[in-house]
Design an enzyme around this catalytic site. Structure first.
Site, PDB file in Angstrom:
ATOM      1  N   ASP A   1     -37.799 -17.151 -26.570  1.00  0.00           N
ATOM      2  CA  ASP A   1     -38.645 -17.002 -25.384  1.00  0.00           C
ATOM      3  C   ASP A   1     -39.632 -15.849 -25.537  1.00  0.00           C
ATOM      4  O   ASP A   1     -40.831 -15.989 -25.284  1.00  0.00           O
ATOM      5  CB  ASP A   1     -37.781 -16.755 -24.139  1.00  0.00           C
TER       6      ASP A   1
ATOM      7  N   HIS B   1     -31.244 -24.832 -28.587  1.00  0.00           N
ATOM      8  CA  HIS B   1     -30.144 -23.951 -29.006  1.00  0.00           C
ATOM      9  C   HIS B   1     -30.151 -23.634 -30.506  1.00  0.00           C
ATOM     10  O   HIS B   1     -29.144 -23.192 -31.048  1.00  0.00           O
ATOM     11  CB  HIS B   1     -28.784 -24.551 -28.605  1.00  0.00           C
ATOM     12  N   THR B   2     -31.253 -23.881 -31.162  1.00  0.00           N
ATOM     13  CA  THR B   2     -31.301 -23.553 -32.596  1.00  0.00           C
ATOM     14  C   THR B   2     -31.641 -22.083 -32.828  1.00  0.00           C
ATOM     15  O   THR B   2     -31.351 -21.547 -33.888  1.00  0.00           O
ATOM     16  CB  THR B   2     -32.359 -24.422 -33.320  1.00  0.00           C
ATOM     17  N   ASP B   3     -32.243 -21.423 -31.832  1.00  0.00           N
ATOM     18  CA  ASP B   3     -32.729 -20.045 -32.095  1.00  0.00           C
ATOM     19  C   ASP B   3     -31.599 -19.082 -32.414  1.00  0.00           C
ATOM     20  O   ASP B   3     -31.677 -18.316 -33.362  1.00  0.00           O
ATOM     21  CB  ASP B   3     -33.667 -19.520 -30.987  1.00  0.00           C
TER      22      ASP B   3
ATOM     23  N   GLY C   1     -36.364 -23.124 -16.912  1.00  0.00           N
ATOM     24  CA  GLY C   1     -36.316 -23.379 -18.340  1.00  0.00           C
ATOM     25  C   GLY C   1     -37.644 -23.195 -19.049  1.00  0.00           C
ATOM     26  O   GLY C   1     -37.762 -23.496 -20.238  1.00  0.00           O
ATOM     27  N   LEU C   2     -38.657 -22.681 -18.340  1.00  0.00           N
ATOM     28  CA  LEU C   2     -39.944 -22.404 -19.004  1.00  0.00           C
ATOM     29  C   LEU C   2     -40.092 -20.911 -19.293  1.00  0.00           C
ATOM     30  O   LEU C   2     -41.166 -20.423 -19.620  1.00  0.00           O
ATOM     31  CB  LEU C   2     -41.118 -22.910 -18.157  1.00  0.00           C
ATOM     32  N   SER C   3     -39.003 -20.197 -19.114  1.00  0.00           N
ATOM     33  CA  SER C   3     -38.919 -18.802 -19.518  1.00  0.00           C
ATOM     34  C   SER C   3     -39.819 -17.853 -18.723  1.00  0.00           C
ATOM     35  O   SER C   3     -40.599 -17.087 -19.278  1.00  0.00           O
ATOM     36  CB  SER C   3     -39.200 -18.664 -21.009  1.00  0.00           C
ATOM     37  N   SER C   4     -39.640 -17.903 -17.420  1.00  0.00           N
ATOM     38  CA  SER C   4     -40.311 -16.902 -16.581  1.00  0.00           C
ATOM     39  C   SER C   4     -39.750 -15.515 -16.878  1.00  0.00           C
ATOM     40  O   SER C   4     -40.455 -14.517 -16.754  1.00  0.00           O
ATOM     41  CB  SER C   4     -40.136 -17.241 -15.104  1.00  0.00           C
ATOM     42  N   SER C   5     -38.486 -15.451 -17.285  1.00  0.00           N
ATOM     43  CA  SER C   5     -37.872 -14.134 -17.522  1.00  0.00           C
ATOM     44  C   SER C   5     -38.551 -13.433 -18.703  1.00  0.00           C
ATOM     45  O   SER C   5     -38.911 -12.254 -18.601  1.00  0.00           O
ATOM     46  CB  SER C   5     -36.364 -14.259 -17.767  1.00  0.00           C
TER      47      SER C   5
HETATM   48  P1  ADP Z   1     -36.274 -18.851 -16.814  1.00  0.00           P
HETATM   49  O1  ADP Z   1     -36.495 -17.751 -17.783  1.00  0.00           O
HETATM   50  O2  ADP Z   1     -35.998 -20.166 -17.475  1.00  0.00           O
HETATM   51  O3  ADP Z   1     -37.355 -18.997 -15.803  1.00  0.00           O
HETATM   52  P2  ADP Z   1     -34.101 -17.143 -16.065  1.00  0.00           P
HETATM   53  O4  ADP Z   1     -32.918 -17.348 -15.214  1.00  0.00           O
HETATM   54  O5  ADP Z   1     -33.904 -16.686 -17.470  1.00  0.00           O
HETATM   55  O6  ADP Z   1     -34.942 -18.508 -16.011  1.00  0.00           O
HETATM   56  O7  ADP Z   1     -35.073 -16.064 -15.405  1.00  0.00           O
HETATM   57  C1  ADP Z   1     -35.497 -16.201 -14.073  1.00  0.00           C
HETATM   58  C2  ADP Z   1     -35.439 -14.849 -13.388  1.00  0.00           C
HETATM   59  O8  ADP Z   1     -36.534 -14.011 -13.822  1.00  0.00           O
HETATM   60  C3  ADP Z   1     -35.647 -14.946 -11.883  1.00  0.00           C
HETATM   61  O9  ADP Z   1     -34.417 -15.245 -11.224  1.00  0.00           O
HETATM   62  C4  ADP Z   1     -36.130 -13.547 -11.554  1.00  0.00           C
HETATM   63  O10 ADP Z   1     -35.055 -12.635 -11.530  1.00  0.00           O
HETATM   64  C5  ADP Z   1     -36.998 -13.202 -12.763  1.00  0.00           C
HETATM   65  N1  ADP Z   1     -38.408 -13.552 -12.489  1.00  0.00           N
HETATM   66  C6  ADP Z   1     -39.135 -14.488 -13.113  1.00  0.00           C
HETATM   67  N2  ADP Z   1     -40.384 -14.587 -12.596  1.00  0.00           N
HETATM   68  C7  ADP Z   1     -40.449 -13.686 -11.600  1.00  0.00           C
HETATM   69  C8  ADP Z   1     -41.466 -13.313 -10.659  1.00  0.00           C
HETATM   70  N3  ADP Z   1     -42.655 -13.896 -10.632  1.00  0.00           N
HETATM   71  N4  ADP Z   1     -41.167 -12.340  -9.762  1.00  0.00           N
HETATM   72  C9  ADP Z   1     -39.956 -11.754  -9.787  1.00  0.00           C
HETATM   73  N5  ADP Z   1     -38.968 -12.065 -10.626  1.00  0.00           N
HETATM   74  C10 ADP Z   1     -39.197 -13.026 -11.530  1.00  0.00           C
HETATM   75 MG    MG Z   2     -35.075 -16.949 -19.135  1.00  0.00          MG
END
Ligand code: ADP
Ligand code: MG
Length: 390
Positions: free
Chosen positions: A175, A38-40, A127-131
């Site tokens: 992220d 939470h520092t960012d 929490g590994l920032s897939s978004s």
């Molecule tokens: P985090 O960023 O920590 O993984 P978030 O809640 O910020 O968690 O983001 C997750 C969201 O990003 C998922 O619910 C989905 O909407 C989207 N997302 C991530 N990866 C994929 C993927 N491979 N295919 C479709 N949507 C994805």
């Molecule tokens: Mg995210």
């Protein structure tokens, strides 16, 4: 999954959904914060690392202005026109792609329609920032399809804007910055005010291991917003005495102690955590490159204690995971990762003990929670870019 398996899987999916083959391959990594919870958004420091888990998008341009994108992970497809970009509450994941399209288009970048397939090895919502990986991969794809040039920092900032303003998640820059600027083989010491990153070595005998509690981060949205507001309130009160304080990054513990009576108790605890955590980022960068095991262990333990007691972003599953990590062979130190409230945690482990560490954490966590964790080593991978076709 090995590289060749992954390539054949995305090729097969592309052929099945769209026919033929993709012409463009891009990737963007997930990330783990080694220190700096939470520092960012307080414009402070984070020791961050892009990991060898990433999102791939394989795509082929279309003659029209339509984007059709299929997620192998979700088994779903989203289709939209670049001339009419609307959120869809029934397919929220598509908003990350649409948000990037919307923001880049608004900035004047010419976008091309495409057929695309997404495949990710970044766990979703852990929490590994897939978004951010999804946003950044989308941006890199639009860049390559459009043939335009853009500064890497601008990619990160516009992707953050997409998540803030289109998806509606008020995240900081960590992220997206890491997914764009990550370095192969080292961590990055990120200054979130000046948006500069410094490559930081990790002593080769130390392995970073992700320990996913697999406890869903359900409260994280509202709690996150509340923490942000409390930090802003703390900074504003301290600024009344020290006008040079713009965010908690600028405040010292002495200043906080001197005006402690002015801050509501909860705000004082939040501020203390951020000020201390910021200092720990700089200290851990030195300790990790020097391989100072005692310092790494102490800094990580202090970070978790602060996260639990002062910032209150821990949950019982995280405490069970802390005990499992610290009790396992080869553990040097361990702490939370991401925003907290479950999700992934991170351990620093003696590289030659990882084979014993992993099953020991699994067994201990399973025994104390009844839940099966995911435990796996990660290494620092390069930031987003083009993936060479096979
Ligand atoms: P985090 O960023 O920590 O993984 P978030 O809640 O910020 O968690 O983001 C997750 C969201 O990003 C998922 O619910 C989905 O909407 C989207 N997302 C991530 N990866 C994929 C993927 N491979 N295919 C479709 N949507 C994805
Ligand atoms: Mg995210």
């Amino acid at each position: 999954m090995t590289g060749p398996d992954r390539r054949s899987q995305v090729l097969a999916r592309f052929a099945q959904v769209f026919g033929g083959e993709p012409s463009h391959w891009v990737r963007a990594p997930g990330r783990v914060d080694l220190m700096g919870s939470h520092t960012d958004y307080n414009q402070g420091f984070v020791l961050t690392m892009s990991i060898d888990r990433d999102i791939w998008i394989v795509a082929r341009p279309r003659p029209d202005r339509v984007v059709a994108i299929d997620s192998i992970n979700l088994g779903e497809r989203v289709t939209f026109s670049l001339d009419d970009i609307q959120r869809d509450p029934a397919a929220r994941w598509g908003d990350y792609v649409k948000g990037v399209a919307h923001v880049f288009q608004a900035e004047g970048y010419a976008l091309h329609g495409f057929d695309g397939v997404i495949h990710s090895t970044v766990p979703l919502s852990s929490g590994l920032s897939s978004s951010a990986a999804l946003e950044v991969a989308t941006a890199v794809l639009f860049r390559d399809l459009g043939g335009w040039a853009i500064e890497p920092l601008q990619v990160a900032l516009l992707c953050q804007r997409a998540e803030n303003s289109f998806v509606g998640v008020n995240c900081g820059i960590l992220d997206q910055y890491t997914s764009v600027h990550g370095r192969d083989g080292c961590a990055v010491l990120l200054d979130c005010r000046h948006l500069t990153g410094q490559a930081t070595a990790i002593e080769p005998g130390i392995q970073v291991v992700i320990c996913d509690t697999r406890f869903k981060r359900e409260l994280s949205g509202s709690e996150y917003a509340e923490r942000r507001a409390q930090c802003e309130q703390g900074a504003a009160i301290l600024a009344g005495h020290h006008p040079e304080i713009r965010t908690l990054r600028d405040a010292s513990l002495d200043q906080l102690d001197a005006h402690a009576g002015d801050l509501p108790d909860v705000v004082r605890r939040r501020a203390r955590f951020i000020i201390e955590e910021n200092r720990r980022v700089l200290d851990l960068a030195g300790a990790l490159s020097a391989g100072d095991r005692a310092a790494i262990g102490a800094l990580a333990a202090a970070s978790f204690a602060g996260a639990r007691d002062l910032y209150e972003i821990s949950v019982p599953a995280m405490e069970s995971m802390m005990a499992a990590m610290l009790g396992a062979p080869g553990a040097i130190g361990a702490r939370q990762a991401g925003a907290g409230f479950g999700g992934c945690m991170v351990a620093f482990v003696e590289r030659d003990r990882v084979g014993q560490f992993v099953p020991a954490v699994r067994d201990a966590y399973r025994q104390s929670t009844g839940r099966e964790p995911h435990v796996y080593p990660v290494s620092a991978s390069a930031g987003a870019g083009v993936l060479a076709p096979a």
